[in-house]
Design an enzyme around this catalytic site. Structure first.
Site, PDB file in Angstrom:
ATOM      1  N   ARG A  71       0.947  -1.257  -0.052  1.00  0.00           N
ATOM      2  CA  ARG A  71      -0.126  -0.035   0.036  1.00  0.00           C
ATOM      3  C   ARG A  71       0.916   1.274   0.001  1.00  0.00           C
ATOM      4  O   ARG A  71       0.523   2.417  -0.521  1.00  0.00           O
ATOM      5  CB  ARG A  71      -0.971  -0.003   1.204  1.00  0.00           C
ATOM      6  N   LEU A  99      -6.462   8.431   0.913  1.00  0.00           N
ATOM      7  CA  LEU A  99      -5.311   9.022   0.202  1.00  0.00           C
ATOM      8  C   LEU A  99      -4.350   8.878   1.485  1.00  0.00           C
ATOM      9  O   LEU A  99      -4.688   9.235   2.369  1.00  0.00           O
ATOM     10  CB  LEU A  99      -5.277  10.365  -0.415  1.00  0.00           C
ATOM     11  N   ASN A 113     -13.374  16.365  -0.692  1.00  0.00           N
ATOM     12  CA  ASN A 113     -13.939  14.943  -0.573  1.00  0.00           C
ATOM     13  C   ASN A 113     -15.555  15.364  -0.219  1.00  0.00           C
ATOM     14  O   ASN A 113     -15.733  16.340   0.198  1.00  0.00           O
ATOM     15  CB  ASN A 113     -13.467  14.124   0.133  1.00  0.00           C
ATOM     16  N   THR A 114     -16.252  14.349  -0.748  1.00  0.00           N
ATOM     17  CA  THR A 114     -17.830  14.498  -0.276  1.00  0.00           C
ATOM     18  C   THR A 114     -18.290  13.215   0.523  1.00  0.00           C
ATOM     19  O   THR A 114     -17.690  12.259   0.261  1.00  0.00           O
ATOM     20  CB  THR A 114     -18.677  14.650  -1.525  1.00  0.00           C
ATOM     21  N   HIS A 115     -19.051  13.453   1.331  1.00  0.00           N
ATOM     22  CA  HIS A 115     -19.714  12.172   2.156  1.00  0.00           C
ATOM     23  C   HIS A 115     -21.034  12.556   2.191  1.00  0.00           C
ATOM     24  O   HIS A 115     -21.577  13.378   2.384  1.00  0.00           O
ATOM     25  CB  HIS A 115     -19.095  12.335   3.603  1.00  0.00           C
ATOM     26  N   ALA A 148      -5.853  13.506   7.643  1.00  0.00           N
ATOM     27  CA  ALA A 148      -5.518  12.321   7.660  1.00  0.00           C
ATOM     28  C   ALA A 148      -6.408  11.254   8.202  1.00  0.00           C
ATOM     29  O   ALA A 148      -6.316   9.991   8.204  1.00  0.00           O
ATOM     30  CB  ALA A 148      -4.106  12.184   8.648  1.00  0.00           C
ATOM     31  N   GLY A 149      -7.637  11.869   8.764  1.00  0.00           N
ATOM     32  CA  GLY A 149      -8.563  10.985   9.470  1.00  0.00           C
ATOM     33  C   GLY A 149      -9.675  10.666   8.215  1.00  0.00           C
ATOM     34  O   GLY A 149      -9.503  10.815   7.156  1.00  0.00           O
ATOM     35  N   ASP A 151     -13.304  10.879   7.034  1.00  0.00           N
ATOM     36  CA  ASP A 151     -14.483  12.053   7.086  1.00  0.00           C
ATOM     37  C   ASP A 151     -14.341  13.135   8.304  1.00  0.00           C
ATOM     38  O   ASP A 151     -15.328  13.356   8.884  1.00  0.00           O
ATOM     39  CB  ASP A 151     -15.706  11.114   7.011  1.00  0.00           C
TER      40      ASP A 151
END
Length: 216
Positions: A71, A99, A113-115, A148-149, A151
């Protein structure tokens, strides 16, 4: 006459059919939108998003995790691939992998990003299912700046979606996706045109420099 500002360079990362990608590409046909998709990066071959990008003449790249021994090597490769397009904004539009540190180091504060939930409620991979299980009457979608988390990034924009009494996970998710496409497209354009700063948990749109991250 003053020339209009140069559109911001956007790279879109996607893992599926590409409905949000298509919405952004359609919006970007207008010069006033403020953003231009210069590359599409995926982690899968043969997906609809690649067809959409190619139809629109947008360069593509596929970086499959299976092609790397670890990874960590994939994390480095995806960061290098994104960098080849020299983006000012990186948009995750249905990209189904997190990422890693190499991308966050190179593009920190510029990854969106979207959630499918109103964060900080119902984070994680099953936001729609969790909202239903939790008895939510209102849910929706959220655009965040990626950290880094999972969401956990600062919230840029949100839109609400009512939960109906007879909703199932598929019906609710489909209505959220319809609202999400509009929210993502509008938010990306506004950020590209007006810039933004991030200060702690607060995103302020309208800053002169869109890559500036203030101390909290």
């Amino acid at each position: 006459m003053t020339n209009p500002p140069r559109p911001r360079r956007v790279v879109v990362l996607v893992s599926g059919a590409g409905s949000t990608l298509r919405a952004v590409l359609e919006a970007a046909r207008e010069d006033a939108y403020g953003a231009r998709v210069v590359g599409v990066v995926t982690d899968k071959d043969g997906i609809g998003a690649l067809d959409i990008a190619r139809e629109c003449g947008v360069p593509t790249a596929v970086v499959r995790l299976a092609d790397f021994e670890s990874r960590a090597l994939w994390d480095e490769a995806i960061a290098r691939t994104i960098a080849t397009f020299d983006p000012e904004i990186v948009l995750l539009a249905g990209f189904m992998r997190l990422l890693g540190e190499p991308s966050l180091e190179r593009f920190g504060g510029r990854i969106l990003n979207t959630h499918p939930a109103l964060l900080p409620a119902y984070p994680g991979a099953h936001g729609v299912r969790d909202a239903l299980a939790g008895g939510a009457k209102v849910t929706g979608c959220t655009v965040i700046v990626v950290d880094a988390g999972v969401d956990t990034g600062p919230i840029v924009a949100q839109a609400a979606v009512e939960v109906l009494d007879d909703d199932t996970e598929p019906t609710l998710h489909e209505r959220i996706k319809e609202v999400e496409r509009v929210l993502v497209t509008a938010t990306l354009g506004r950020l590209a045109r007006e810039g933004w700063t991030v200060s702690g948990r607060t995103v302020r749109i309208g800053a002169a420099n869109p890559t500036t991250e203030e101390s909290s």
